[in-house]
Design a protein around this motif. Structure first.
Motif, short mmCIF file in Angstrom:
data_model
loop_
_atom_site.label_atom_id
_atom_site.label_comp_id
_atom_site.label_asym_id
_atom_site.label_seq_id
_atom_site.Cartn_x
_atom_site.Cartn_y
_atom_site.Cartn_z
N ALA A 1 0.82 -1.22 0.00
CA ALA A 1 0.00 0.00 0.00
C ALA A 1 0.85 1.26 0.00
CB ALA A 1 -0.94 0.01 1.21
N LEU A 2 2.05 1.19 0.54
CA LEU A 2 2.93 2.36 0.60
C LEU A 2 3.45 2.76 -0.78
CD1 LEU A 2 4.94 1.39 3.81
CD2 LEU A 2 3.07 3.05 3.62
N TRP A 3 3.38 1.82 -1.73
CA TRP A 3 3.85 2.11 -3.09
C TRP A 3 2.75 1.99 -4.14
CZ3 TRP A 3 6.84 -0.55 0.47
CH2 TRP A 3 8.05 0.04 0.80
N ARG A 4 1.89 0.98 -4.00
CA ARG A 4 0.84 0.72 -5.00
C ARG A 4 -0.47 0.43 -4.27
NH1 ARG A 4 4.25 2.54 -7.65
NH2 ARG A 4 5.22 1.81 -9.59
N LEU A 5 -1.19 1.48 -3.93
CA LEU A 5 -2.42 1.30 -3.17
C LEU A 5 -3.45 0.42 -3.88
CD1 LEU A 5 -4.21 1.85 -0.75
CD2 LEU A 5 -4.82 4.06 -1.77
N PRO A 6 -3.69 0.61 -5.19
CA PRO A 6 -4.68 -0.26 -5.87
C PRO A 6 -4.33 -1.74 -5.75
CG PRO A 6 -4.18 1.64 -7.24
CD PRO A 6 -3.19 1.66 -6.11
N LEU A 7 -3.04 -2.08 -5.88
CA LEU A 7 -2.63 -3.48 -5.77
C LEU A 7 -2.89 -4.00 -4.35
CD1 LEU A 7 -1.33 -6.03 -6.88
CD2 LEU A 7 0.92 -5.02 -6.37
N SER A 8 -2.66 -3.16 -3.38
CA SER A 8 -2.92 -3.55 -1.99
C SER A 8 -4.39 -3.89 -1.80
CB SER A 8 -2.52 -2.41 -1.05
OG SER A 8 -2.94 -2.68 0.27
N LEU A 9 -5.27 -3.05 -2.34
CA LEU A 9 -6.70 -3.30 -2.20
C LEU A 9 -7.13 -4.56 -2.95
CD1 LEU A 9 -8.07 0.35 -2.49
CD2 LEU A 9 -7.60 -0.99 -0.42
N VAL A 10 -6.46 -4.85 -4.07
CA VAL A 10 -6.75 -6.07 -4.82
C VAL A 10 -6.37 -7.30 -3.99
CG1 VAL A 10 -6.06 -7.46 -6.81
CG2 VAL A 10 -6.62 -5.05 -7.12
N LEU A 11 -5.24 -7.24 -3.32
CA LEU A 11 -4.81 -8.35 -2.46
C LEU A 11 -5.81 -8.57 -1.33
CD1 LEU A 11 -0.96 -7.66 -2.19
CD2 LEU A 11 -2.06 -9.56 -3.38
N CYS A 12 -6.26 -7.48 -0.73
CA CYS A 12 -7.26 -7.60 0.34
C CYS A 12 -8.55 -8.20 -0.20
CB CYS A 12 -7.54 -6.23 0.96
SG CYS A 12 -6.18 -5.58 1.97
#
Length: 202
Positions: free
Chosen positions: A173-184
């Motif tokens: 999330a500190l670098w790629r917020l959209p990817l973080s939300l996809v993982l969640c």
């Protein structure tokens, strides 16, 4: 199960259901119009409502997440044989962390399109690291009361998988917020199917 233990289990579930209901209510209370004076006609009104898409997205996402958590929690309590002190405290920890979901949701929706969105996303995902840890603790205590089998092993694997995935999502999330939300979201999808064998016998 003796009547006393059945009563204790029912009280535990009733308390937890109440907490989940309050959390979902708090999520809804964050949906405020906050329209400017320029919203005097239909088009301006719809435009301003549409401009608040981060709030709607965060609400729907977190509502779905809390719903999945409630379904999982309801399934876990089917394994209760005895409500002892460790189970009560583990469940209390889970409820404590669950009540923070509206706060991190509001934080994420307010900063989603800002440079600070990465930190808000990390806090949002980080909360689920802690929640998953609490789920693992509660499941560990309840699993000791259940007869070992394929279903118990499957649930254990799913809960253990959540911790590293949410941890990675927090860092990402500190670098790629959209990817973080996809993982969640991927974990939420897994959790949504997690309790199907418990509830439906599938």
């Amino acid at each position: 199960m003796p009547d006393t233990e059945r009563t204790d289990s029912a009280r535990l579930e009733a308390f937890s259901d109440g907490v989940f209901a309050v959390v979902i209510t708090l999520l809804a209370l964050d949906l405020k119009p906050e329209l400017t004076d320029s919203a005097r006609d239909s088009h301006a009104l719809l435009w301003q409502l549409a401009a608040r898409w981060p709030t709607w997205l965060a609400f729907v996402t977190s509502f779905s997440t809390v719903l999945i958590m409630w379904i999982d929690h309801h399934g876990l309590l089917k394994f209760v044989r005895r409500v002892d002190t460790p189970v009560l405290f583990a469940n209390g920890l889970l409820m404590l962390l669950t009540t923070l979901v509206p706060f991190t949701t509001a934080l994420l929706s307010a900063h989603l399109t800002e440079p600070s969105g990465s930190m808000a996303g990390a806090l949002y995902s980080g909360l689920f690291v802690l929640i998953n840890g609490a789920f693992n603790l509660l499941w560990h205590l309840l699993r000791r009361q259940a007869l070992p089998g394929a279903l118990e092993q499957r649930l254990t694997w799913h809960y253990r998988l959540g911790f590293p995935v949410y941890l990675v999502a927090t860092l990402v999330a500190l670098w790629r917020l959209p990817l973080s939300l996809v993982l969640c979201a991927g974990m939420w999808a897994l959790w949504s199917a997690n309790m199907r064998p418990v509830h439906d016998g599938a």
